[in-house]
Design a protein around this motif. Structure first.
Motif, PDB file in Angstrom:
ATOM      1  N   LYS A   1       0.809  -4.838  -8.313  1.00  0.00           N
ATOM      2  CA  LYS A   1      -0.580  -5.060  -7.944  1.00  0.00           C
ATOM      3  C   LYS A   1      -1.327  -5.530  -9.183  1.00  0.00           C
ATOM      4  N   PHE A   2      -2.290  -6.417  -8.985  1.00  0.00           N
ATOM      5  CA  PHE A   2      -3.076  -6.964 -10.100  1.00  0.00           C
ATOM      6  C   PHE A   2      -2.189  -7.654 -11.137  1.00  0.00           C
ATOM      7  N   GLY A   3      -1.093  -8.258 -10.673  1.00  0.00           N
ATOM      8  CA  GLY A   3      -0.240  -9.030 -11.560  1.00  0.00           C
ATOM      9  C   GLY A   3       0.654  -8.230 -12.482  1.00  0.00           C
ATOM     10  N   ARG A   4       0.821  -6.936 -12.215  1.00  0.00           N
ATOM     11  CA  ARG A   4       1.731  -6.135 -13.029  1.00  0.00           C
ATOM     12  C   ARG A   4       2.418  -5.077 -12.184  1.00  0.00           C
ATOM     13  N   TYR A   5       3.443  -4.485 -12.736  1.00  0.00           N
ATOM     14  CA  TYR A   5       4.191  -3.428 -12.050  1.00  0.00           C
ATOM     15  C   TYR A   5       3.665  -2.060 -12.478  1.00  0.00           C
ATOM     16  N   TRP A   6       3.692  -1.126 -11.516  1.00  0.00           N
ATOM     17  CA  TRP A   6       3.181   0.225 -11.742  1.00  0.00           C
ATOM     18  C   TRP A   6       4.258   1.254 -11.412  1.00  0.00           C
TER      19      TRP A   6
ATOM     20  N   TYR B   1     -10.802   1.738  -3.721  1.00  0.00           N
ATOM     21  CA  TYR B   1      -9.534   1.934  -4.429  1.00  0.00           C
ATOM     22  C   TYR B   1      -8.562   0.790  -4.186  1.00  0.00           C
ATOM     23  N   VAL B   2      -8.626   0.189  -3.003  1.00  0.00           N
ATOM     24  CA  VAL B   2      -7.788  -0.984  -2.714  1.00  0.00           C
ATOM     25  C   VAL B   2      -8.175  -2.139  -3.635  1.00  0.00           C
ATOM     26  N   ARG B   3      -9.477  -2.402  -3.731  1.00  0.00           N
ATOM     27  CA  ARG B   3      -9.963  -3.564  -4.493  1.00  0.00           C
ATOM     28  C   ARG B   3      -9.933  -3.369  -6.001  1.00  0.00           C
ATOM     29  N   GLU B   4     -10.210  -2.157  -6.473  1.00  0.00           N
ATOM     30  CA  GLU B   4     -10.503  -1.940  -7.887  1.00  0.00           C
ATOM     31  C   GLU B   4      -9.431  -1.217  -8.689  1.00  0.00           C
ATOM     32  N   THR B   5      -8.467  -0.583  -8.041  1.00  0.00           N
ATOM     33  CA  THR B   5      -7.532   0.278  -8.775  1.00  0.00           C
ATOM     34  C   THR B   5      -6.098   0.104  -8.279  1.00  0.00           C
ATOM     35  N   PRO B   6      -5.139   0.567  -9.074  1.00  0.00           N
ATOM     36  CA  PRO B   6      -3.753   0.630  -8.606  1.00  0.00           C
ATOM     37  C   PRO B   6      -3.419   1.968  -7.941  1.00  0.00           C
ATOM     38  N   ILE B   7      -4.420   2.779  -7.679  1.00  0.00           N
ATOM     39  CA  ILE B   7      -4.183   4.117  -7.124  1.00  0.00           C
ATOM     40  C   ILE B   7      -3.537   4.047  -5.746  1.00  0.00           C
ATOM     41  N   THR B   8      -3.890   3.049  -4.967  1.00  0.00           N
ATOM     42  CA  THR B   8      -3.180   2.777  -3.719  1.00  0.00           C
ATOM     43  C   THR B   8      -2.497   1.430  -3.878  1.00  0.00           C
ATOM     44  N   PHE B   9      -1.369   1.274  -3.240  1.00  0.00           N
ATOM     45  CA  PHE B   9      -0.662   0.003  -3.307  1.00  0.00           C
ATOM     46  C   PHE B   9      -1.034  -0.914  -2.154  1.00  0.00           C
ATOM     47  N   ASP B  10      -2.002  -0.525  -1.331  1.00  0.00           N
ATOM     48  CA  ASP B  10      -2.580  -1.509  -0.413  1.00  0.00           C
ATOM     49  C   ASP B  10      -3.270  -2.554  -1.271  1.00  0.00           C
ATOM     50  N   THR B  11      -3.210  -3.810  -0.850  1.00  0.00           N
ATOM     51  CA  THR B  11      -3.775  -4.884  -1.663  1.00  0.00           C
ATOM     52  C   THR B  11      -4.909  -5.632  -0.980  1.00  0.00           C
ATOM     53  N   GLU B  12      -5.111  -5.422   0.314  1.00  0.00           N
ATOM     54  CA  GLU B  12      -6.191  -6.080   1.057  1.00  0.00           C
ATOM     55  C   GLU B  12      -7.079  -5.029   1.696  1.00  0.00           C
ATOM     56  N   PRO B  13      -8.400  -5.146   1.558  1.00  0.00           N
ATOM     57  CA  PRO B  13      -9.314  -4.188   2.195  1.00  0.00           C
ATOM     58  C   PRO B  13      -9.135  -4.159   3.710  1.00  0.00           C
ATOM     59  N   PHE B  14      -9.527  -3.046   4.294  1.00  0.00           N
ATOM     60  CA  PHE B  14      -9.420  -2.817   5.734  1.00  0.00           C
ATOM     61  C   PHE B  14     -10.794  -2.879   6.384  1.00  0.00           C
ATOM     62  N   THR B  15     -10.817  -3.200   7.652  1.00  0.00           N
ATOM     63  CA  THR B  15     -12.012  -2.991   8.465  1.00  0.00           C
ATOM     64  C   THR B  15     -11.924  -1.576   9.028  1.00  0.00           C
ATOM     65  N   PRO B  16     -13.046  -0.996   9.425  1.00  0.00           N
ATOM     66  CA  PRO B  16     -12.966   0.323  10.069  1.00  0.00           C
ATOM     67  C   PRO B  16     -12.040   0.313  11.289  1.00  0.00           C
ATOM     68  N   GLU B  17     -12.069  -0.763  12.059  1.00  0.00           N
ATOM     69  CA  GLU B  17     -11.204  -0.819  13.248  1.00  0.00           C
ATOM     70  C   GLU B  17      -9.723  -0.794  12.854  1.00  0.00           C
ATOM     71  N   GLU B  18      -9.373  -1.434  11.753  1.00  0.00           N
ATOM     72  CA  GLU B  18      -7.985  -1.408  11.277  1.00  0.00           C
ATOM     73  C   GLU B  18      -7.586  -0.025  10.779  1.00  0.00           C
ATOM     74  N   ARG B  19      -8.541   0.759  10.311  1.00  0.00           N
ATOM     75  CA  ARG B  19      -8.263   2.111   9.816  1.00  0.00           C
ATOM     76  C   ARG B  19      -8.306   3.179  10.910  1.00  0.00           C
ATOM     77  N   ARG B  20      -8.786   2.818  12.097  1.00  0.00           N
ATOM     78  CA  ARG B  20      -8.900   3.795  13.184  1.00  0.00           C
ATOM     79  C   ARG B  20      -7.568   4.511  13.485  1.00  0.00           C
TER      80      ARG B  20
ATOM     81  N   VAL C   1       7.674   0.458  -9.361  1.00  0.00           N
ATOM     82  CA  VAL C   1       7.962   0.432  -7.926  1.00  0.00           C
ATOM     83  C   VAL C   1       6.949  -0.394  -7.128  1.00  0.00           C
ATOM     84  N   GLY C   2       5.771  -0.622  -7.683  1.00  0.00           N
ATOM     85  CA  GLY C   2       4.754  -1.401  -6.973  1.00  0.00           C
ATOM     86  C   GLY C   2       4.149  -2.466  -7.865  1.00  0.00           C
TER      87      GLY C   2
END
Length: 172
Positions: free
Chosen positions: A158-163, A28-47, A155-156
């Motif tokens: 991502k992908f070069g546009r506002y959502w 969802y981070v990489r492919e959609t605007p559903i989350t406004f996170d813009t960079e993928p996480f490692t599992p350790e970062e998500r712990r 308000v957000g």
């Protein structure tokens, strides 16, 4: 993944789920605007996120898994709405369903389990922010008694546009 009627188990999320939950979220981070996170996480970062959702209390993580393969099909959370103490009886809820598991009722199973788990907690309201457009999420939230309360326009970015994000609330 088997299609259609495979049995689904909904349970609390555990440490062993971290890699699969991170992979699902990163889609969802990489492919959609559903989350406004813009960079993928490692599992350790998500712990820390995983550990902030214990098996009891108002902040829960419920996971849907294929009963046979244990493949993660989705998850739902209740998280703090805001950090200030007066918000303690409010939670923000969210559901993420694996891209190949949509249309199977996974979101409904997850929310049914999450709200049952929260029933005994000292909570007053649940809130959900839905990036627009997302009709499937709007329908899911309406089925669970959420009602629209307003929209934050553009308000957000991502992908070069506002959502826009539509906000919904549900009494608990």
């Amino acid at each position: 993944m088997p299609s259609g009627t495979a049995e689904v188990q909904v349970r609390p999320g555990v440490e062993d789920d971290l890699k699969a939950l991170t992979a699902l979220y990163n889609h969802y981070v990489r492919e959609t605007p559903i989350t406004f996170d813009t960079e993928p996480f490692t599992p350790e970062e998500r712990r820390p996120w995983l550990l902030s959702h214990p098996e009891d209390g108002p902040h829960r993580l419920r996971v849907a898994a294929d009963a046979d393969s244990q493949e993660i099909l989705g998850y739902a959370t209740s998280s703090p709405y805001r950090a200030k103490p007066a918000y303690a009886t409010s939670v923000e809820t969210t559901v993420y369903v694996a891209p190949d598991a949509g249309g199977r009722g996974i979101g409904s199973l997850l929310y049914t389990s999450l709200f049952a788990a929260l029933a005994g907690e000292d909570l007053h309201r649940a809130y959900a922010g839905i990036a627009q457009p997302n009709e499937a999420s709007a329908r899911l939230h309406a089925r669970f008694g959420f009602r629209p309360v307003g929209t934050f326009r553009e308000v957000g970015r991502k992908f070069g546009r506002y959502w826009d994000v539509a906000w919904y609330e549900k009494p608990l």
